[in-house]
Design an enzyme around this catalytic site. Structure first.
Site, PDB file in Angstrom:
ATOM      1  N   SER A  96       1.082  -1.160  -0.101  1.00 37.05           N
ATOM      2  CA  SER A  96       0.012   0.010   0.087  1.00 37.05           C
ATOM      3  C   SER A  96       1.109   0.947   0.179  1.00 37.05           C
ATOM      4  O   SER A  96       1.396   1.527   0.997  1.00 37.05           O
ATOM      5  CB  SER A  96      -0.863   0.062   1.211  1.00 37.05           C
ATOM      6  OG  SER A  96      -1.594  -1.081   1.315  1.00 37.05           O
ATOM      7  N   LYS A 171      -7.390   1.527  -2.736  1.00 33.74           N
ATOM      8  CA  LYS A 171      -6.860   1.284  -1.199  1.00 33.74           C
ATOM      9  C   LYS A 171      -6.812   2.498  -0.327  1.00 33.74           C
ATOM     10  O   LYS A 171      -7.464   2.444   0.719  1.00 33.74           O
ATOM     11  CB  LYS A 171      -5.535   0.802  -1.174  1.00 33.74           C
ATOM     12  CG  LYS A 171      -4.882   0.591   0.135  1.00 33.74           C
ATOM     13  CD  LYS A 171      -5.594  -0.770   0.930  1.00 33.74           C
ATOM     14  CE  LYS A 171      -4.710  -0.924   2.007  1.00 33.74           C
ATOM     15  NZ  LYS A 171      -5.608  -1.926   2.783  1.00 33.74           N
ATOM     16  N   LYS A 239       0.582   5.903   7.921  1.00 30.13           N
ATOM     17  CA  LYS A 239       1.337   6.015   6.511  1.00 30.13           C
ATOM     18  C   LYS A 239       0.213   6.137   5.481  1.00 30.13           C
ATOM     19  O   LYS A 239       0.481   6.994   4.705  1.00 30.13           O
ATOM     20  CB  LYS A 239       1.962   4.858   6.559  1.00 30.13           C
ATOM     21  CG  LYS A 239       2.526   4.743   5.048  1.00 30.13           C
ATOM     22  CD  LYS A 239       2.041   3.455   4.283  1.00 30.13           C
ATOM     23  CE  LYS A 239       1.828   2.366   4.721  1.00 30.13           C
ATOM     24  NZ  LYS A 239       1.098   1.346   4.001  1.00 30.13           N
TER      25      LYS A 239
HETATM   26  P1  NAD Z   1       5.939  -5.825   7.424  1.00 29.36           P
HETATM   27  O1  NAD Z   1       6.627  -4.568   7.925  1.00 29.36           O
HETATM   28  O2  NAD Z   1       5.455  -6.830   8.347  1.00 29.36           O
HETATM   29  O3  NAD Z   1       6.641  -6.431   6.265  1.00 29.36           O
HETATM   30  C1  NAD Z   1       7.288  -5.710   5.223  1.00 29.36           C
HETATM   31  C2  NAD Z   1       8.498  -6.458   4.855  1.00 29.36           C
HETATM   32  O4  NAD Z   1       9.297  -5.907   3.774  1.00 29.36           O
HETATM   33  C3  NAD Z   1       9.477  -7.130   5.983  1.00 29.36           C
HETATM   34  O5  NAD Z   1       9.641  -8.347   5.935  1.00 29.36           O
HETATM   35  C4  NAD Z   1      10.824  -6.451   5.800  1.00 29.36           C
HETATM   36  O6  NAD Z   1      11.914  -6.832   6.175  1.00 29.36           O
HETATM   37  C5  NAD Z   1      10.664  -6.166   4.252  1.00 29.36           C
HETATM   38  N1  NAD Z   1      11.697  -5.230   3.577  1.00 29.36           N
HETATM   39  C6  NAD Z   1      11.658  -4.041   3.928  1.00 29.36           C
HETATM   40  N2  NAD Z   1      12.659  -3.234   3.299  1.00 29.36           N
HETATM   41  C7  NAD Z   1      13.115  -4.206   2.353  1.00 29.36           C
HETATM   42  C8  NAD Z   1      14.166  -4.438   1.485  1.00 29.36           C
HETATM   43  N3  NAD Z   1      14.814  -3.253   1.256  1.00 29.36           N
HETATM   44  N4  NAD Z   1      14.727  -5.269   0.618  1.00 29.36           N
HETATM   45  C9  NAD Z   1      13.863  -6.644   0.987  1.00 29.36           C
HETATM   46  N5  NAD Z   1      13.022  -6.600   1.903  1.00 29.36           N
HETATM   47  C10 NAD Z   1      12.397  -5.349   2.739  1.00 29.36           C
HETATM   48  O7  NAD Z   1       4.430  -5.041   6.760  1.00 29.36           O
HETATM   49  P2  NAD Z   1       3.211  -5.923   6.406  1.00 29.36           P
HETATM   50  O8  NAD Z   1       2.123  -5.836   7.475  1.00 29.36           O
HETATM   51  O9  NAD Z   1       3.542  -7.088   5.643  1.00 29.36           O
HETATM   52  O10 NAD Z   1       2.629  -4.729   5.266  1.00 29.36           O
HETATM   53  C11 NAD Z   1       3.189  -4.699   3.807  1.00 29.36           C
HETATM   54  C12 NAD Z   1       2.299  -3.720   3.243  1.00 29.36           C
HETATM   55  O11 NAD Z   1       0.886  -4.237   3.180  1.00 29.36           O
HETATM   56  C13 NAD Z   1       2.314  -2.366   3.396  1.00 29.36           C
HETATM   57  O12 NAD Z   1       2.175  -1.487   2.845  1.00 29.36           O
HETATM   58  C14 NAD Z   1       0.787  -2.308   4.527  1.00 29.36           C
HETATM   59  O13 NAD Z   1       0.397  -1.156   4.658  1.00 29.36           O
HETATM   60  C15 NAD Z   1       0.010  -3.181   3.707  1.00 29.36           C
HETATM   61  N6  NAD Z   1      -1.101  -3.947   4.310  1.00 29.36           N
HETATM   62  C16 NAD Z   1      -0.826  -4.299   5.663  1.00 29.36           C
HETATM   63  C17 NAD Z   1      -2.038  -5.023   6.271  1.00 29.36           C
HETATM   64  C18 NAD Z   1      -1.724  -5.777   7.592  1.00 29.36           C
HETATM   65  O14 NAD Z   1      -2.855  -5.929   8.190  1.00 29.36           O
HETATM   66  N7  NAD Z   1      -0.669  -5.938   7.913  1.00 29.36           N
HETATM   67  C19 NAD Z   1      -3.262  -5.273   5.366  1.00 29.36           C
HETATM   68  C20 NAD Z   1      -3.412  -4.619   4.379  1.00 29.36           C
HETATM   69  C21 NAD Z   1      -2.330  -4.004   3.704  1.00 29.36           C
END
Ligand code: NAD
Length: 295
Positions: A96, A171, A239
């Site tokens: 997102s 979104k 965010k």
């Molecule tokens: P998270 O922080 O748990 O996961 C992000 C992952 O990206 C981590 O494993 C991190 O190590 C990795 N990462 C970061 N920088 C990196 C890089 N340079 N190279 C490789 N890997 C890297 O976040 P999440 O909860 O999985 O959310 C991911 C996206 O989905 C976000 O944009 C969030 O807003 C969206 N989202 C989350 C939810 C929720 O309920 N958590 C629901 C819908 C949408």
């Protein structure tokens, strides 16, 4: 079967990647957290040291990263996806992020004749695990049709909404409605409680009427227990609202309610509650009114 590269194995990405393996796809994975990579390798994925290397071994590259700067760095930065892409590859960003960033990244990739979709999701970790996410997709129709079977392994609703960026516009609309709905529920329940009416009875009385909502049913039972364990972290919602304001301002749309609720969440973050579930927004009202909405 197409070979998929998956970057970003966090709360959402890990179960989404596992569902692709279950559906029979070969996966190459990459993350900066070695334990997350090891977990996917233990269920059949192959690891790649860099995004560039991953892209050179994939037909389709999927990213599931926190926000715009990470997506820009991983796709366009040094040792990034763009350096390893093959002719005929497709990039699908499921994070997102700001729709303006989706458009910027897609423009750079289009110079290499690589199409991109922005395909953010709704539903949170439980639906990521069960493969029943709602996925909203922007980008070329032909690319959408090509990738749809892959997205369907992660979601039960996969909707093409328009050109690149429109997945993330959709979104943002979702996130504005959810944030404002939570704020309305919080304001109403704090009023009822301080005025001496049982908040649970208020909830039961109104949930079948026009004020009823998915947000009401998902959040009130947790609020009544004081359970603010995420779920969806408030800092992620901050965010999203920041991205909504940036997008609104860039197209000439004032966003008065979003900016107000953003500042409520920001105040809670300063108070150490940024990692609480976004339903914890009620704590802002509780502090103002000096009352707790609990059962
Ligand atoms: P998270 O922080 O748990 O996961 C992000 C992952 O990206 C981590 O494993 C991190 O190590 C990795 N990462 C970061 N920088 C990196 C890089 N340079 N190279 C490789 N890997 C890297 O976040 P999440 O909860 O999985 O959310 C991911 C996206 O989905 C976000 O944009 C969030 O807003 C969206 N989202 C989350 C939810 C929720 O309920 N958590 C629901 C819908 C949408």
């Amino acid at each position: 079967m197409k070979k998929i590269g998956f970057i970003g194995l966090g709360v959402m990405g890990k179960p989404m990647a596992k569902n692709l393996i279950k559906a029979g796809y070969q996966l190459v994975v990459c993350d900066i957290v070695p334990a997350a990579v090891a977990e996917l390798v233990s269920v059949g994925a192959v690891s790649a040291p860099t995004a560039k290397d991953l892209a050179s071994r994939s037909d389709i590259v999927i990213t599931m990263l926190p926000n715009s700067p990470e997506v820009k760095q991983v796709i366009l930065g040094e040792n990034g996806v763009i350096e390893g892409l093959r002719a005929g590859s497709i990039v699908v960003d499921m994070s997102s992020i700001s729709p303006l960033m989706s458009q910027e990244v897609a423009k750079k990739l289009s110079a290499m004749k690589v199409p991109m979709l922005d395909a953010p999701v709704s539903g949170g970790e439980p639906k990521a695990i069960s493969g029943t996410l709602a996925i909203m997709v922007g980008g070329p129709s032909a690319t959408f049709e090509e990738v749809k079977p892959i997205l369907s392994a992660m979601g039960s609703s996969v909707t093409h909404v328009g050109d690149i960026g429109s997945g993330n516009i959709t979104k943002l609309a979702n996130q504005i409605i959810v944030a404002l709905n939570i704020a309305a529920v919080a304001e109403a329940l704090v009023l009822a409680t301080k005025a001496g009416v049982d908040p649970e009875r208020v909830y039961q009385a109104i949930r079948g009427g026009l004020a009823g909502s998915t947000v009401l049913d998902a959040k009130v039972p947790l609020i009544l227990k004081g359970n603010f364990k995420p779920g969806f972290r408030m800092e992620l919602h901050i965010k999203d609202l920041l991205n909504a304001l940036e997008t609104g301002h860039s197209v000439g749309v004032p966003m008065p309610l979003s900016s107000l609720v953003l500042e409520f969440m920001q105040a809670l973050k300063v108070d150490g509650k940024g990692k609480d579930d976004h339903g914890g927004l009620i704590q802002f009202y509780e502090k103002l009114a000096k009352v707790e909405v609990r059962k």
